[in-house]
Design an enzyme around this catalytic site. Structure first.
Site, mmCIF file in Angstrom:
data_model
loop_
_atom_site.group_PDB
_atom_site.id
_atom_site.type_symbol
_atom_site.label_atom_id
_atom_site.label_comp_id
_atom_site.label_asym_id
_atom_site.label_seq_id
_atom_site.Cartn_x
_atom_site.Cartn_y
_atom_site.Cartn_z
ATOM 1 N N ASP A 176 -2.169 6.659 5.961
ATOM 2 C CA ASP A 176 -3.167 5.696 5.504
ATOM 3 C C ASP A 176 -3.514 4.798 6.698
ATOM 4 O OD1 ASP A 176 -4.582 3.585 4.439
ATOM 5 O OD2 ASP A 176 -3.145 3.128 2.848
ATOM 6 N N LYS B 40 -12.604 -1.986 6.031
ATOM 7 C CA LYS B 40 -11.869 -2.815 6.980
ATOM 8 C C LYS B 40 -12.402 -2.631 8.394
ATOM 9 C CE LYS B 40 -8.520 -3.435 3.648
ATOM 10 N NZ LYS B 40 -7.825 -2.674 2.628
ATOM 11 N N TRP C 232 0.819 -1.216 0.000
ATOM 12 C CA TRP C 232 0.000 0.000 0.000
ATOM 13 C C TRP C 232 0.847 1.257 0.000
ATOM 14 C CZ3 TRP C 232 -4.068 -1.548 -2.026
ATOM 15 C CH2 TRP C 232 -4.686 -2.736 -1.649
HETATM 16 C C1 LIG Z 1 -7.161 -2.199 1.661
HETATM 17 C C2 LIG Z 1 -6.178 -1.112 1.798
HETATM 18 C C3 LIG Z 1 -6.061 -0.099 0.842
HETATM 19 C C4 LIG Z 1 -6.857 -0.083 -0.454
HETATM 20 O O1 LIG Z 1 -8.167 0.259 -0.231
HETATM 21 P P1 LIG Z 1 -9.205 0.452 -1.445
HETATM 22 O O2 LIG Z 1 -10.365 1.086 -0.762
HETATM 23 O O3 LIG Z 1 -9.482 -0.919 -1.989
HETATM 24 O O4 LIG Z 1 -8.571 1.321 -2.462
HETATM 25 C C5 LIG Z 1 -5.159 0.912 1.080
HETATM 26 N N1 LIG Z 1 -4.406 0.928 2.189
HETATM 27 C C6 LIG Z 1 -4.485 -0.036 3.123
HETATM 28 C C7 LIG Z 1 -3.633 0.044 4.347
HETATM 29 C C8 LIG Z 1 -5.373 -1.093 2.955
HETATM 30 O O5 LIG Z 1 -5.457 -2.053 3.896
#
Ligand SMILES: *Cc1c(COP(=O)(O)O)cnc(C)c1O
Length: 360
Positions: free
Chosen positions: A172, A196, A103
Protein backbone atom coordinates in the site's frame (compact mmCIF):
# COMPACT_ATOMS: atom_id res chain seq x y z
CA UNK A 1 -8.93 35.04 -5.90
CA UNK A 2 -7.48 35.36 -2.37
CA UNK A 3 -3.88 34.26 -1.84
CA UNK A 4 -3.62 30.44 -1.63
CA UNK A 5 -3.12 29.08 1.86
CA UNK A 6 -0.58 26.37 2.61
CA UNK A 7 -2.57 23.15 2.95
CA UNK A 8 -0.88 20.53 5.14
CA UNK A 9 -3.88 18.21 4.95
CA UNK A 10 -3.14 14.45 4.69
CA UNK A 11 -5.58 13.81 1.86
CA UNK A 12 -7.23 14.96 -0.23
CA UNK A 13 -4.15 17.13 -0.29
CA UNK A 14 -2.59 20.10 -2.01
CA UNK A 15 -2.09 19.91 -5.79
CA UNK A 16 0.09 22.02 -8.09
CA UNK A 17 -1.79 25.25 -8.77
CA UNK A 18 -1.00 25.05 -12.48
CA UNK A 19 -2.75 21.67 -12.60
CA UNK A 20 -5.82 23.12 -10.89
CA UNK A 21 -5.93 26.01 -13.34
CA UNK A 22 -5.56 23.74 -16.35
CA UNK A 23 -8.26 21.41 -15.01
CA UNK A 24 -10.59 24.34 -14.39
CA UNK A 25 -10.25 25.38 -18.05
CA UNK A 26 -10.55 21.82 -19.39
CA UNK A 27 -13.67 21.07 -17.34
CA UNK A 28 -15.48 23.78 -19.26
CA UNK A 29 -13.78 23.49 -22.63
CA UNK A 30 -11.45 20.54 -23.06
CA UNK A 31 -8.45 21.53 -25.21
CA UNK A 32 -10.68 24.10 -26.92
CA UNK A 33 -12.87 21.41 -28.49
CA UNK A 34 -16.14 23.00 -27.36
CA UNK A 35 -16.94 20.22 -24.90
CA UNK A 36 -16.11 19.88 -21.23
CA UNK A 37 -13.67 17.21 -20.05
CA UNK A 38 -16.20 15.61 -17.71
CA UNK A 39 -18.80 15.52 -20.48
CA UNK A 40 -16.61 13.38 -22.75
CA UNK A 41 -17.54 9.75 -23.31
CA UNK A 42 -14.93 7.51 -21.72
CA UNK A 43 -14.77 5.72 -25.08
CA UNK A 44 -14.23 8.89 -27.11
CA UNK A 45 -10.87 9.19 -28.81
CA UNK A 46 -10.21 12.35 -26.75
CA UNK A 47 -10.64 10.60 -23.43
CA UNK A 48 -8.90 7.39 -24.54
CA UNK A 49 -5.88 9.57 -25.31
CA UNK A 50 -6.06 11.11 -21.84
CA UNK A 51 -6.12 7.67 -20.17
CA UNK A 52 -3.28 6.42 -22.36
CA UNK A 53 -1.14 9.44 -21.62
CA UNK A 54 -1.75 9.07 -17.88
CA UNK A 55 -0.69 5.44 -18.00
CA UNK A 56 2.36 6.18 -20.14
CA UNK A 57 3.54 8.89 -17.76
CA UNK A 58 3.15 6.64 -14.70
CA UNK A 59 5.08 3.92 -16.53
CA UNK A 60 7.87 6.34 -17.43
CA UNK A 61 8.12 7.99 -14.03
CA UNK A 62 8.21 4.71 -12.08
CA UNK A 63 10.04 2.66 -14.73
CA UNK A 64 7.25 0.08 -14.70
CA UNK A 65 8.43 -3.10 -16.46
CA UNK A 66 6.54 -4.45 -19.49
CA UNK A 67 5.11 -7.40 -17.57
CA UNK A 68 3.10 -5.18 -15.24
CA UNK A 69 -0.34 -3.67 -15.85
CA UNK A 70 -1.31 -0.22 -14.61
CA UNK A 71 -5.00 -0.11 -13.65
CA UNK A 72 -7.33 2.74 -12.73
CA UNK A 73 -9.90 1.41 -10.26
CA UNK A 74 -12.55 2.78 -7.93
CA UNK A 75 -13.56 2.05 -4.36
CA UNK A 76 -10.55 3.78 -2.82
CA UNK A 77 -7.37 2.24 -1.51
CA UNK A 78 -9.59 0.55 1.10
CA UNK A 79 -11.17 -1.73 -1.53
CA UNK A 80 -7.72 -3.13 -2.26
CA UNK A 81 -7.66 -4.46 1.32
CA UNK A 82 -10.16 -7.16 0.25
CA UNK A 83 -9.50 -7.28 -3.49
CA UNK A 84 -5.90 -8.42 -2.98
CA UNK A 85 -6.66 -11.47 -0.81
CA UNK A 86 -9.80 -12.22 -2.85
CA UNK A 87 -7.67 -12.47 -6.00
CA UNK A 88 -4.50 -14.02 -4.56
CA UNK A 89 -5.62 -16.18 -1.61
CA UNK A 90 -8.45 -18.59 -0.82
CA UNK A 91 -8.47 -22.27 0.24
CA UNK A 92 -5.93 -22.17 3.09
CA UNK A 93 -3.41 -20.11 1.13
CA UNK A 94 -1.04 -18.11 3.31
CA UNK A 95 0.15 -14.54 3.46
CA UNK A 96 2.30 -12.56 5.90
CA UNK A 97 1.38 -9.04 7.00
CA UNK A 98 3.28 -6.33 8.88
CA UNK A 99 1.08 -4.30 11.21
CA UNK A 100 2.35 -0.73 11.25
CA UNK A 101 -0.91 1.08 11.95
CA UNK A 102 -4.55 1.68 11.09
CA UNK A 103 -4.20 1.02 7.35
CA UNK A 104 -2.43 -2.30 7.78
CA UNK A 105 -4.82 -3.36 10.57
CA UNK A 106 -7.76 -2.79 8.25
CA UNK A 107 -6.04 -4.77 5.50
CA UNK A 108 -5.31 -7.65 7.90
CA UNK A 109 -8.96 -7.80 8.99
CA UNK A 110 -10.12 -8.15 5.38
CA UNK A 111 -7.42 -10.65 4.42
CA UNK A 112 -8.42 -12.95 7.29
CA UNK A 113 -11.68 -13.58 5.42
CA UNK A 114 -9.80 -15.13 2.50
CA UNK A 115 -6.70 -16.92 3.74
CA UNK A 116 -4.39 -18.01 6.49
CA UNK A 117 -2.80 -14.75 7.65
CA UNK A 118 0.25 -14.34 9.88
CA UNK A 119 0.97 -10.96 11.43
CA UNK A 120 4.75 -11.22 11.62
CA UNK A 121 5.35 -7.84 13.23
CA UNK A 122 3.34 -5.21 15.07
CA UNK A 123 4.31 -1.86 16.54
CA UNK A 124 0.90 -1.47 18.24
CA UNK A 125 2.52 -1.54 21.71
CA UNK A 126 4.59 1.57 20.90
CA UNK A 127 1.68 3.47 19.28
CA UNK A 128 3.02 2.62 15.83
CA UNK A 129 6.00 4.93 16.14
CA UNK A 130 8.24 2.66 14.05
CA UNK A 131 8.45 0.22 11.18
CA UNK A 132 10.49 -2.99 11.50
CA UNK A 133 14.05 -3.62 10.45
CA UNK A 134 14.68 -6.61 8.22
CA UNK A 135 15.83 -8.89 11.09
CA UNK A 136 12.81 -8.24 13.32
CA UNK A 137 10.37 -10.54 11.56
CA UNK A 138 10.15 -13.66 9.44
CA UNK A 139 7.92 -14.41 6.53
CA UNK A 140 5.78 -17.50 7.17
CA UNK A 141 6.98 -20.26 4.81
CA UNK A 142 4.62 -20.79 1.91
CA UNK A 143 3.28 -17.21 1.99
CA UNK A 144 1.93 -16.01 -1.34
CA UNK A 145 3.07 -12.51 -0.45
CA UNK A 146 4.42 -10.19 2.22
CA UNK A 147 2.12 -7.20 2.75
CA UNK A 148 3.30 -3.84 4.00
CA UNK A 149 2.30 -0.17 4.06
CA UNK A 150 5.30 1.80 2.81
CA UNK A 151 4.33 5.07 4.48
CA UNK A 152 2.08 5.23 7.52
CA UNK A 153 0.20 8.46 6.91
CA UNK A 154 -1.21 8.77 10.44
CA UNK A 155 1.96 8.16 12.50
CA UNK A 156 4.53 9.61 10.13
CA UNK A 157 6.57 6.45 9.71
CA UNK A 158 8.01 5.11 6.48
CA UNK A 159 10.10 2.18 5.32
CA UNK A 160 13.44 3.74 4.34
CA UNK A 161 14.04 0.69 2.15
CA UNK A 162 11.91 -2.27 1.15
CA UNK A 163 12.23 -5.81 2.55
CA UNK A 164 14.84 -7.99 0.84
CA UNK A 165 12.96 -11.22 1.63
CA UNK A 166 12.48 -13.82 -1.08
CA UNK A 167 8.71 -13.43 -0.98
CA UNK A 168 6.86 -11.22 -3.45
CA UNK A 169 5.84 -7.88 -1.89
CA UNK A 170 2.37 -6.39 -1.94
CA UNK A 171 2.42 -2.77 -0.90
CA UNK A 172 0.00 0.00 0.00
CA UNK A 173 1.81 3.11 -1.27
CA UNK A 174 -1.16 5.45 -0.97
CA UNK A 175 0.80 8.19 0.75
CA UNK A 176 4.25 7.93 -0.82
CA UNK A 177 3.96 6.56 -4.35
CA UNK A 178 6.06 8.63 -6.77
CA UNK A 179 7.98 10.28 -3.91
CA UNK A 180 11.12 8.22 -4.62
CA UNK A 181 12.42 5.72 -7.18
CA UNK A 182 11.35 2.08 -6.78
CA UNK A 183 12.45 -1.34 -7.95
CA UNK A 184 9.02 -2.46 -9.15
CA UNK A 185 10.26 -6.00 -9.84
CA UNK A 186 10.20 -6.78 -6.09
CA UNK A 187 6.46 -6.22 -6.00
CA UNK A 188 3.49 -8.27 -7.14
CA UNK A 189 1.03 -5.48 -6.49
CA UNK A 190 1.47 -1.81 -5.64
CA UNK A 191 -1.61 0.30 -5.05
CA UNK A 192 -2.34 3.88 -4.09
CA UNK A 193 -5.43 6.00 -3.67
CA UNK A 194 -4.74 9.07 -5.79
CA UNK A 195 -5.80 11.69 -3.26
CA UNK A 196 -2.53 11.92 -1.36
CA UNK A 197 0.30 12.11 -3.83
CA UNK A 198 -1.24 11.84 -7.31
CA UNK A 199 -4.42 13.84 -7.76
CA UNK A 200 -7.99 14.11 -6.52
CA UNK A 201 -10.02 11.42 -4.76
CA UNK A 202 -11.87 8.95 -6.99
CA UNK A 203 -9.25 6.75 -8.59
CA UNK A 204 -6.95 4.09 -7.17
CA UNK A 205 -3.88 3.24 -9.20
CA UNK A 206 -2.95 -0.45 -9.12
CA UNK A 207 0.30 -1.76 -10.60
CA UNK A 208 0.11 -5.55 -10.90
CA UNK A 209 2.45 -8.20 -12.30
CA UNK A 210 0.60 -9.82 -15.16
CA UNK A 211 1.08 -13.47 -14.13
CA UNK A 212 -1.05 -12.76 -11.04
CA UNK A 213 -4.12 -11.93 -13.11
CA UNK A 214 -4.99 -15.58 -13.72
CA UNK A 215 -4.75 -16.74 -10.10
CA UNK A 216 -8.23 -15.56 -9.24
CA UNK A 217 -11.01 -18.03 -8.40
CA UNK A 218 -13.96 -18.22 -10.80
CA UNK A 219 -16.52 -17.26 -8.17
CA UNK A 220 -15.00 -13.84 -7.48
CA UNK A 221 -17.42 -11.16 -8.81
CA UNK A 222 -16.45 -9.83 -12.23
CA UNK A 223 -15.87 -6.27 -11.05
CA UNK A 224 -13.55 -7.49 -8.28
CA UNK A 225 -11.20 -9.45 -10.53
CA UNK A 226 -8.07 -7.57 -11.57
CA UNK A 227 -8.18 -9.54 -14.82
CA UNK A 228 -11.49 -7.95 -15.79
CA UNK A 229 -9.98 -4.48 -15.65
CA UNK A 230 -6.62 -5.49 -17.12
CA UNK A 231 -8.26 -7.14 -20.14
CA UNK A 232 -10.25 -3.99 -20.89
CA UNK A 233 -7.53 -1.39 -20.11
CA UNK A 234 -9.58 -0.12 -17.13
CA UNK A 235 -12.58 0.49 -19.43
CA UNK A 236 -14.72 -2.51 -18.44
CA UNK A 237 -17.17 -0.01 -16.99
CA UNK A 238 -17.09 3.78 -16.79
CA UNK A 239 -13.83 4.77 -15.13
CA UNK A 240 -13.49 7.94 -13.01
CA UNK A 241 -12.57 10.11 -15.97
CA UNK A 242 -11.93 13.39 -14.16
CA UNK A 243 -9.64 11.79 -11.58
CA UNK A 244 -7.67 9.93 -14.27
CA UNK A 245 -7.27 13.17 -16.22
CA UNK A 246 -5.99 15.01 -13.12
CA UNK A 247 -3.54 12.24 -12.27
CA UNK A 248 -2.19 12.63 -15.81
CA UNK A 249 -1.70 16.38 -15.35
CA UNK A 250 0.04 15.81 -12.01
CA UNK A 251 2.32 13.24 -13.68
CA UNK A 252 3.11 15.75 -16.38
CA UNK A 253 3.98 18.31 -13.67
CA UNK A 254 6.12 15.74 -11.86
CA UNK A 255 8.02 14.97 -15.05
CA UNK A 256 8.72 18.68 -15.48
CA UNK A 257 10.13 18.79 -11.92
CA UNK A 258 12.71 16.20 -13.02
CA UNK A 259 10.85 12.98 -12.14
CA UNK A 260 10.88 10.90 -8.98
CA UNK A 261 14.65 10.97 -8.33
CA UNK A 262 14.64 14.78 -8.37
CA UNK A 263 11.46 14.78 -6.29
CA UNK A 264 13.06 12.51 -3.69
CA UNK A 265 15.81 15.10 -3.12
CA UNK A 266 13.27 17.89 -2.78
CA UNK A 267 11.19 15.77 -0.39
CA UNK A 268 14.22 14.94 1.76
CA UNK A 269 15.13 18.61 2.01
CA UNK A 270 11.61 19.70 2.93
CA UNK A 271 11.25 17.02 5.61
CA UNK A 272 14.70 17.55 7.08
CA UNK A 273 13.98 21.26 7.60
CA UNK A 274 10.99 20.40 9.81
CA UNK A 275 12.77 17.56 11.63
CA UNK A 276 15.61 19.96 12.39
CA UNK A 277 13.24 22.29 14.23
CA UNK A 278 11.76 19.33 16.12
CA UNK A 279 15.24 18.13 17.12
CA UNK A 280 16.59 21.57 18.00
CA UNK A 281 15.12 21.67 21.52
CA UNK A 282 12.67 19.85 23.76
CA UNK A 283 9.57 21.89 22.90
CA UNK A 284 8.54 19.67 19.99
CA UNK A 285 8.59 15.87 20.18
CA UNK A 286 8.53 13.82 16.99
CA UNK A 287 6.17 10.81 17.11
CA UNK A 288 8.27 8.51 14.92
CA UNK A 289 11.55 6.89 15.90
CA UNK A 290 14.33 8.55 13.92
CA UNK A 291 15.12 5.51 11.77
CA UNK A 292 11.44 5.24 10.77
CA UNK A 293 10.77 8.90 10.00
CA UNK A 294 8.55 9.71 7.03
CA UNK A 295 9.41 12.25 4.35
CA UNK A 296 5.69 12.73 3.64
CA UNK A 297 3.89 13.07 6.98
CA UNK A 298 5.55 14.53 10.05
CA UNK A 299 3.66 13.82 13.28
CA UNK A 300 4.72 15.70 16.39
CA UNK A 301 3.57 16.82 19.81
CA UNK A 302 3.95 19.96 21.88
CA UNK A 303 4.38 19.98 25.68
CA UNK A 304 0.60 20.07 26.35
CA UNK A 305 -2.61 19.52 24.41
CA UNK A 306 -3.56 23.16 25.17
CA UNK A 307 -0.40 24.32 23.41
CA UNK A 308 -1.16 21.99 20.50
CA UNK A 309 -4.63 23.54 20.09
CA UNK A 310 -3.11 27.03 20.27
CA UNK A 311 -0.41 26.07 17.74
CA UNK A 312 -2.96 24.73 15.26
CA UNK A 313 -5.23 27.76 15.49
CA UNK A 314 -2.44 30.37 15.36
CA UNK A 315 -0.88 28.57 12.40
CA UNK A 316 -4.23 28.55 10.58
CA UNK A 317 -4.54 32.27 11.21
CA UNK A 318 -1.34 32.89 9.21
CA UNK A 319 -2.33 30.59 6.33
CA UNK A 320 -0.80 27.31 7.54
CA UNK A 321 -3.81 25.03 7.40
CA UNK A 322 -4.55 21.38 8.20
CA UNK A 323 -1.92 20.79 10.90
CA UNK A 324 -4.14 18.87 13.31
CA UNK A 325 -2.96 15.31 13.93
CA UNK A 326 -5.11 12.24 13.28
CA UNK A 327 -7.70 11.62 16.01
CA UNK A 328 -6.09 8.27 16.88
CA UNK A 329 -2.82 9.84 18.16
CA UNK A 330 -3.69 13.53 18.50
CA UNK A 331 -0.99 16.19 18.36
CA UNK A 332 0.03 17.83 15.10
CA UNK A 333 0.92 16.55 11.67
CA UNK A 334 2.40 18.27 8.64
CA UNK A 335 1.70 16.39 5.41
CA UNK A 336 4.14 17.53 2.76
CA UNK A 337 3.59 15.43 -0.34
CA UNK A 338 5.29 16.06 -3.69
CA UNK A 339 3.09 19.02 -4.59
CA UNK A 340 3.51 20.78 -1.26
CA UNK A 341 5.56 23.91 -2.03
CA UNK A 342 8.99 24.49 -0.46
CA UNK A 343 7.95 28.05 0.51
CA UNK A 344 5.20 26.57 2.68
CA UNK A 345 7.78 24.49 4.52
CA UNK A 346 9.95 27.59 5.05
CA UNK A 347 6.95 29.39 6.45
CA UNK A 348 6.07 26.52 8.79
CA UNK A 349 9.65 26.27 10.02
CA UNK A 350 9.67 30.01 10.85
CA UNK A 351 6.30 29.71 12.53
CA UNK A 352 7.40 26.70 14.63
CA UNK A 353 10.59 28.45 15.71
CA UNK A 354 8.71 31.58 16.74
CA UNK A 355 5.95 29.66 18.50
CA UNK A 356 8.45 27.68 20.56
CA UNK A 357 10.28 30.86 21.56
CA UNK A 358 7.04 32.60 22.58
CA UNK A 359 5.55 29.67 24.48
CA UNK A 360 8.48 27.87 26.14
C1 LIG B 1 -5.57 7.25 3.08
C2 LIG B 1 -5.00 5.89 3.08
C3 LIG B 1 -5.77 4.77 2.77
C4 LIG B 1 -7.27 4.83 2.52
O1 LIG B 1 -7.55 5.37 1.29
P1 LIG B 1 -9.05 5.45 0.73
O2 LIG B 1 -8.83 5.82 -0.69
O3 LIG B 1 -9.75 6.51 1.54
O4 LIG B 1 -9.69 4.13 0.91
C5 LIG B 1 -5.14 3.54 2.73
N1 LIG B 1 -3.83 3.43 2.98
C6 LIG B 1 -3.06 4.49 3.28
C7 LIG B 1 -1.60 4.30 3.53
C8 LIG B 1 -3.62 5.76 3.35
O5 LIG B 1 -2.85 6.82 3.64
Amino acid sequence: MPERIYNFSPGPATLPVEVLEEAARDIVNFKNKGIGLIELSHRSKEFMAVAEETETLIRQLLAVPENYKVLFLQGGASSQFFMIPMNLLGNGKKATYLNTGVWSKKAIKEAENFGDITVAYSSADVSFNRVPQENEYNVTPGSEYLYLVSNNTIYGTQFASFPEKETMLVCDMSSDILSRPLDIAKFGIIFAGAQKNMGPAGVTVVIIRDDLLDRVADNVPTMLKYKTHADKSSMFNTPPTFAIYCVGRVMNWLKAQGGVAAMQKINEKKASQIYQVIDSGDFYRGHAEKASRSMMNIAFNLPTSELEAKFISEAAAVGLDGLKGHRSIGGCRASIYNAFPAEGVDKLVDFMTGFAADNS
